[in-house]
Design an enzyme around this catalytic site. Sequence first.
Site, PDB file in Angstrom:
ATOM      1  CB  CYS A 210     121.143  11.698  59.049  1.00  0.00           C
ATOM      2  SG  CYS A 210     119.597  12.046  58.209  1.00  0.00           S
ATOM      3  N   GLY A 211     118.794  10.898  61.079  1.00  0.00           N
ATOM      4  CA  GLY A 211     117.739   9.936  61.357  1.00  0.00           C
ATOM      5  C   GLY A 211     117.596   8.890  60.261  1.00  0.00           C
TER       6      GLY A 211
END
Length: 179
Positions: free
Chosen positions: A60-61
Amino acid sequence: MKILKILSILCLFTLFSEISMSKNIATIYDFDFTDIDGKKVSLRDFEGNPILLVNTASRCGFTPQYEGLQNLFIKYRNTDLTIIALTSNTFNQEYENPDDIKRICLVNYNVGFITSTPIDVKGKNIHPIFKWLKEDYNKSPSWNFYKFLFDRSGLLVDSWSSITKPDSKKIIKKIDNLT
């Protein structure tokens, strides 16, 4: 007739008292999950401790927030704050294999806090913790790295979205009030 009325009132009072006393208010300590090594973790073992619970994902970012969580773990390691990362593939950003998750957590971020095997935070297979948060508090993560802070009674104190870093001043202030 008066005695019958008084007895009826006493019976009703007793009945309602027992019903209200038998209702259990759920707390975070009522739940369990499986850790990254496949062992069952009962949150009852942490009863009386404040808990910071975060739904996480390795692809995930926001994954670099593991560093902030580890910073909190180090900062509060001499207190009874418990930090838990509940990994989730609900948003299609987590590995299915716990060994892949361990590589991200341990190699990249040297994570020392409790981490789970993947669970669902939404949907038909929602984990009981997140079902409880939704039903009792109307809180549900809309993305990875939502943070939930529980007090020593196991009740939700506050929650923060993904954009709030785990080691932000506002989270630290709330934790300091509990530790």
